[in-house]
Design a protein around this motif. Structure first.
Motif, PDB file in Angstrom:
ATOM      1  N   TRP A   1     133.959  31.773  17.157  1.00 57.85           N
ATOM      2  CA  TRP A   1     133.618  31.704  16.461  1.00 57.85           C
ATOM      3  C   TRP A   1     134.110  33.286  15.234  1.00 57.85           C
ATOM      4  CZ3 TRP A   1     129.439  29.537  14.030  1.00 57.85           C
ATOM      5  CH2 TRP A   1     128.908  28.373  14.464  1.00 57.85           C
ATOM      6  N   ALA A   2     134.310  33.693  15.804  1.00 59.27           N
ATOM      7  CA  ALA A   2     135.188  35.141  14.711  1.00 59.27           C
ATOM      8  C   ALA A   2     135.886  35.119  14.289  1.00 59.27           C
ATOM      9  CB  ALA A   2     135.003  36.430  15.993  1.00 59.27           C
ATOM     10  N   CYS A   3     137.037  33.955  15.252  1.00 61.06           N
ATOM     11  CA  CYS A   3     138.801  33.943  14.124  1.00 61.06           C
ATOM     12  C   CYS A   3     137.957  32.935  13.000  1.00 61.06           C
ATOM     13  CB  CYS A   3     139.626  33.504  14.742  1.00 61.06           C
ATOM     14  SG  CYS A   3     139.880  34.773  16.191  1.00 61.06           S
ATOM     15  N   ARG A   4     137.264  32.001  13.232  1.00 61.29           N
ATOM     16  CA  ARG A   4     137.344  31.239  11.785  1.00 61.29           C
ATOM     17  C   ARG A   4     136.066  32.000  10.881  1.00 61.29           C
ATOM     18  NH1 ARG A   4     133.180  27.103  13.633  1.00 61.29           N
ATOM     19  NH2 ARG A   4     133.411  25.727  12.387  1.00 61.29           N
ATOM     20  N   ILE A   5     134.876  32.132  11.004  1.00 62.10           N
ATOM     21  CA  ILE A   5     134.737  33.230  10.008  1.00 62.10           C
ATOM     22  C   ILE A   5     135.211  34.155   9.626  1.00 62.10           C
ATOM     23  CG2 ILE A   5     132.793  35.469   9.613  1.00 62.10           C
ATOM     24  CD1 ILE A   5     131.329  34.204  12.036  1.00 62.10           C
ATOM     25  N   MET A   6     136.476  34.688   9.927  1.00 62.47           N
ATOM     26  CA  MET A   6     137.624  35.416   9.611  1.00 62.47           C
ATOM     27  C   MET A   6     138.730  35.142   8.247  1.00 62.47           C
ATOM     28  SD  MET A   6     140.404  37.777  11.686  1.00 62.47           S
ATOM     29  CE  MET A   6     140.871  36.675  12.419  1.00 62.47           C
ATOM     30  N   GLU A   7     138.713  33.431   8.489  1.00 64.70           N
ATOM     31  CA  GLU A   7     139.753  33.539   8.217  1.00 64.70           C
ATOM     32  C   GLU A   7     139.417  32.627   6.976  1.00 64.70           C
ATOM     33  OE1 GLU A   7     140.877  29.599  10.389  1.00 64.70           O
ATOM     34  OE2 GLU A   7     142.012  30.663  11.904  1.00 64.70           O
TER      35      GLU A   7
END
Length: 444
Positions: A399-405
């Motif tokens: 989840w975190a990496c998808r939001i960051m991208e």
């Protein structure tokens, strides 16, 4: 005397036997192809999409054409065949003969059959598999607290007997956990999870209109598992299940907004019945521990960084009402982060991830949907806690990496506010990869 021109065969597919129709024994047979169902004469490929019904030219010219509905994830997966890949044939069409026929090879069993021959699909076998997994493994992944684990393992299945929405949600969570674990059967278990989650939500919607002391505990438990299952199912689908084939959009901002709306909606309905929950079988979830739990340093880092973030918002040119709204959101962020780092708090990350969305102004969700840079910056700090939860909770994976991208595409003037959360997530991700590599090396 046998009928002329009639060839009797016992090699037809199970579906034709169930429907009591003649099978032409093609692979797939024409009857299954016409109905668009999986034919038992064709080996099942869990990665293949279900067959489409074959329509004749005459029928297509006379029937009214309807606009296609929005494709759902479950509709694109062979859920009926996943649930029952080998339907139990009727006793009258079984290759071994009917219990009431003259060729019955098991007469010593037949006298104990009390009902007429009926089709009995083996759906319950898959459900038992999911319940076994829940009581042996999946319940352990919800919490690290022993009394709540006992509640999920013992009290929850017992309460689910009289509250089918909870039963379906337990099975949904269990299936999704199996999908996360078993790569070779991921699509099949994912389909099972979505199937039971749909049934849980439909049943829950009806009961939410009549909340009582008898069902509020089960509703509270179900809403908790639904939220975790949505986190998990969305993550599984986005990371592993070829999103372009079943969902037109894989936008992490819209996905997280849907979860915020879910937390807000169910939380509002159940808030008036908190006293009943505290006196019921799911009370452990509402109580704090009498002893200290391991510290989570991410909350110290977030709280220490907030003054710089607040100063950045105060210096940015924007409407004063918007600035005040953002500062209120950051104040709630700090309050919930401070609560989550208290010594006797368990499940610190989960408590924060659930509680903060409940205490922010609805206008923030509108700004987030509009991709306002200030809202994306704040969401990135929320993603820091999301990423810290990943090693402990499988349903938070990715989840975190998808939001960051998505958030990193903000206007350049807001990039300085994204630097700290982005770097922290990347550092944590690298540490997690290294730890996983060390585990794999030690295991080999």
């Amino acid at each position: 005397m046998p009928r002329l021109g009639h060839k009797k065969s016992r090699n037809g597919c199970q579906q034709c036997k169930t429907r009591h129709v003649k099978c032409d024994e093609n692979k797939p047979c024409s009857s299954c192809a016409r109905h668009g169902v999986q034919c038992s004469l064709v080996p099942w490929d869990p990665n293949a999409l279900p067959p489409q019904p074959v329509k004749s030219a005459a029928s297509s010219s006379t029937r009214v054409t309807r606009a296609p509905a929005q494709t759902s994830t479950v509709a694109a997966l062979p859920i009926e065949y996943v649930l029952n890949p080998s339907p139990a044939p009727t006793a009258g069409t079984s290759d071994t003969g009917s219990p009431h026929s003259q060729t019955d090879p098991f007469p010593y069993l037949t006298k104990f059959v009390n009902k007429c021959d009926t089709v009995q699909p083996n759906y319950w076998v898959r459900d038992l598999e999911l319940m076994h997994h829940w009581t042996t493994e999946a319940f352990n992944t919800v919490t690290e607290r022993d009394d709540i684990r006992d509640m999920w393992r013992l009290a929850a299945p017992k309460q689910a007997i009289n509250n089918t929405f909870l039963m379906h949600e337990i099975l949904a969570f269990s299936a999704l956990h199996l999908a996360y674990q078993q790569h070779d059967q991921r699509r099949a278990f994912y389909a099972l999870g979505i199937h039971h989650q749909d049934l849980a939500i439909r049943a829950m919607r009806k009961v939410l209109q009549n909340v009582s002391n008898d069902n509020v505990g089960a509703l509270f438990a179900t809403s908790t598992l639904v939220t975790l299952s949505v986190f998990g199912s969305t993550s599984l689908h986005a990371l592993y299940l070829n999103p372009s084939s079943t969902r037109p959009s894989q936008d992490p901002i819209e996905d997280i907004l849907d979860i915020f709306a879910l937390v807000h909606g169910v939380g509002g309905v159940l808030s008036s019945a908190q006293h009943s929950i505290k006196d019921g079988p799911f009370a452990p979830m509402t109580k704090l521990l009498p002893y200290e739990t391991p510290h989570q340093p991410v909350f110290d880092k977030v709280i220490d960084h907030l003054p710089d973030l607040i100063a950045f918002f105060e210096a940015q040119p924007m409407n004063e009402d918007m600035r005040e709204g953002y500062l209120d959101v950051l104040s709630a962020f700090r309050e919930k982060a401070a609560f989550s780092r208290q010594p006797c708090i368990d499940g610190r990350e989960i408590r924060f991830l659930f509680s903060w969305p409940l205490h922010i102004r609805p206008i923030f969700f509108t700004w987030l949907r509009q991709r306002n840079p200030g809202a994306l910056v704040i969401l990135m700090h929320y993603a820091v806690v999301l990423h810290a939860a990943e090693p402990m909770y499988w349903f938070m994976n990715g989840w975190a990496c998808r939001i960051m991208e998505t958030a990193e595409a903000v206007d350049p003037s807001w990039q300085p506010a994204l630097q700290w959360p982005s770097e922290l997530i990347k550092i944590q991700a690298q540490q997690q990869r290294q730890a996983q590599q060390r585990q794999e090396q030690s295991a080999s």
